[in-house]
Design an enzyme around this catalytic site. Sequence first.
Site, PDB file in Angstrom:
ATOM      1  N   GLY A   1      26.607  23.935   6.293  1.00 45.36           N
ATOM      2  CA  GLY A   1      26.149  23.868   4.906  1.00 45.36           C
ATOM      3  C   GLY A   1      24.681  24.183   4.704  1.00 45.36           C
ATOM      4  O   GLY A   1      24.083  23.746   3.716  1.00 45.36           O
ATOM      5  N   LYS A   2      24.085  24.976   5.615  1.00 42.63           N
ATOM      6  CA  LYS A   2      22.667  25.329   5.477  1.00 42.63           C
ATOM      7  C   LYS A   2      22.381  26.034   4.151  1.00 42.63           C
ATOM      8  O   LYS A   2      21.443  25.688   3.437  1.00 42.63           O
ATOM      9  CB  LYS A   2      22.231  26.259   6.623  1.00 42.63           C
ATOM     10  CG  LYS A   2      22.277  25.670   7.997  1.00 42.63           C
ATOM     11  CD  LYS A   2      21.718  26.627   9.022  1.00 42.63           C
ATOM     12  CE  LYS A   2      22.456  27.938   9.094  1.00 42.63           C
ATOM     13  NZ  LYS A   2      23.813  27.794   9.618  1.00 42.63           N
ATOM     14  N   THR A   3      23.198  27.050   3.845  1.00 44.63           N
ATOM     15  CA  THR A   3      22.942  27.842   2.641  1.00 44.63           C
ATOM     16  C   THR A   3      23.092  26.991   1.389  1.00 44.63           C
ATOM     17  O   THR A   3      22.245  27.029   0.492  1.00 44.63           O
ATOM     18  CB  THR A   3      23.899  29.044   2.583  1.00 44.63           C
ATOM     19  OG1 THR A   3      23.695  29.860   3.745  1.00 44.63           O
ATOM     20  CG2 THR A   3      23.660  29.873   1.335  1.00 44.63           C
ATOM     21  N   SER A   4      24.152  26.224   1.322  1.00 42.72           N
ATOM     22  CA  SER A   4      24.371  25.383   0.147  1.00 42.72           C
ATOM     23  C   SER A   4      23.240  24.384  -0.031  1.00 42.72           C
ATOM     24  O   SER A   4      22.737  24.178  -1.144  1.00 42.72           O
ATOM     25  CB  SER A   4      25.702  24.633   0.283  1.00 42.72           C
ATOM     26  OG  SER A   4      26.775  25.530   0.401  1.00 42.72           O
TER      27      SER A   4
ATOM     28  N   GLY B   1      28.557  26.914   9.406  1.00 40.67           N
ATOM     29  CA  GLY B   1      29.516  26.089   8.679  1.00 40.67           C
ATOM     30  C   GLY B   1      29.060  24.686   8.344  1.00 40.67           C
ATOM     31  O   GLY B   1      29.820  23.913   7.763  1.00 40.67           O
TER      32      GLY B   1
ATOM     33  N   ASP C   1      20.398  35.251   7.544  1.00 44.51           N
ATOM     34  CA  ASP C   1      21.656  35.090   8.284  1.00 44.51           C
ATOM     35  C   ASP C   1      22.483  36.363   8.158  1.00 44.51           C
ATOM     36  O   ASP C   1      22.783  36.806   7.050  1.00 44.51           O
ATOM     37  CB  ASP C   1      22.421  33.898   7.706  1.00 44.51           C
ATOM     38  CG  ASP C   1      23.638  33.523   8.543  1.00 44.51           C
ATOM     39  OD1 ASP C   1      24.083  34.359   9.354  1.00 44.51           O
ATOM     40  OD2 ASP C   1      24.140  32.406   8.373  1.00 44.51           O
TER      41      ASP C   1
ATOM     42  N   THR D   1      31.542  30.178   5.427  1.00 45.86           N
ATOM     43  CA  THR D   1      30.736  30.651   6.555  1.00 45.86           C
ATOM     44  C   THR D   1      31.563  30.870   7.823  1.00 45.86           C
ATOM     45  O   THR D   1      31.418  31.914   8.475  1.00 45.86           O
ATOM     46  CB  THR D   1      29.573  29.685   6.824  1.00 45.86           C
ATOM     47  OG1 THR D   1      28.755  29.617   5.647  1.00 45.86           O
ATOM     48  CG2 THR D   1      28.721  30.164   7.983  1.00 45.86           C
TER      49      THR D   1
END
Length: 583
Positions: free
Chosen positions: A20-23, A18, A45, A502
């Site tokens: 914000g790794k992906t973003s 949550g 992930d 997430t």
Amino acid sequence: MTLPNTATRYLFFTGKGGVGKTSLSCATGLALVEAGKNVLIVSTDPASNLDEVLGVALSQVPTAIPGAAGLFALNIDPEASARAYRERMVTPYRGVLPAAAIQSMEEQFSGACTVEIAAFDEFSKLLGDPQATAEFDHVIFDTAPTGHTLRLLTLPTAWNEFIGSSTGGASCLGPLAGLEKQKALYAATVERLSNPAETTVVLVSRPEVSSFREANRTRGELAELGVRNLTLAINGLFTTEQTNDAIALAMSQRAREALANIPDALAGLTRTTIPFLPKGTVGLDALRLMAHPERAESAATSETMPQTPLPPGLASLIEEIAQGGHGVIMTMGKGGVGKTTVAAAIALSLAKRGGKVVLSTTDPAAHVAAAMDGDVPGLTVTRIDPEHEVAQYTREVLEKAGKSLDAGGRAMLEEDLRSPCTEEIAIFRAFARTVDEGKDGFVVLDTAPTGHTILLLDAAEAYHREVMRTQGDMPESVRQLLPRLRDKKYTRVLIVTLPEATPVHEAERLQGDLARAGIEPFAWVINQSLLASGTHNPLLCQRGAYEVPFVRRVADKLATRCALIPWLAEAPVGHHGLEQVVS
């Protein structure tokens, strides 16, 4: 430019769920291709929403992203890899070993460690072999391996016959047993990961105390392994001078306080800060705003929240729980979603109704007793100390299982005992003692064992091995624990999440794990909702609108019961603060 430095070919983004790794990894990749580079983004992930963020269906081969020439992405499915790996390992024994032994083996290969090692196996093919990604200028990995996995894979003993033999019931060695052939590839992967000329590891954090604490723990683990090529990305910093909105002022103040108390070791890292973005980060246009946040702020004009039916507050759930007169309430969920706060608020409310209540937590940083700011009649606050439980459990295992091992074997067992699975098993025993108290009153437990741990100990062979190697007998509290956890009248599990992509995806996965263990959650609790907060700040109103589909998914599709807690201007600390959580 607010995005992390991109000088190295390889970039790893790591952090708790949550943050914000992906973003952030996608925004960084998009900025690179718009600067003329060819980029591959890789997610490992299990709860990945990379497809959702980039707006295209992905597979395990590079897929071109429409509207971003030069940007490609692939979505490794570590759970599918883990399933295939588990089947390869178990199949030779079907029809040879008893059914109970097969069940135990399957569960041994069903945990987080197996998934993590399977993921490492997949992305090692991309990181350890440069030819596999030769056409790309940069390769970005969304979600890095944990320090535990790296330590396992760098121990020389992992590659001898020891891992294929009995290890006294070690919980994470099994997943390594079939990977000896990958030794050279893994060695190259670990070496590349720690080479600052080739790789940068980005620690992603929210501007929150708990998030900084987790980032600092990860930093320390990686530093111990020689991975010091780290930078810090602080995602979602909200600041305002608006004085007529209590929510906006409180959010800004909490962020300032967290930044003022950032751990020294984190404060010394190169840092980038990404401001709070109101609309989430799904789609290329939204990702571009992470590099140019001023465009989002100038576009924020609405001061009204969308009109949508909202779930009720926590009070209705507590009313139903109170009618039972006794039993166990467990709050479960990923770190940072507010499990401890929800548990404390429920315990306080039950005690004020005249019940006998025990509140217990395993979070070393959850100062629940202090949060109560004084005694409450009928409420006892205890704490299961993970360090103490793990130390005692480790000592018992090493005394019994470690006697016959050589130095290399003992080193491997000691590393295995530092795994997340071991900590859960150790805490599981302490939970058994506390859950037993639910016969005579209410026990509220913050942070419960996962479905995998429950199944691991329920599998006949594994359970017998765990009991025999530690204490040699089975206390009645342990004997009764599994039936009690599966008894809906005795135990009520509350899954706590945030109204974001997430955390909801990870909570949904947790619900699946519990279903495998024969446990149906009593309710879901959606915490810290701006949608229900009453704010009229334009940026926060836009974020409230972004929450709607996640609130609706939980309330309409995932939960049999659902409660919603608004983002509160008053921090949920002390009697009055916790009472606001329930009202």
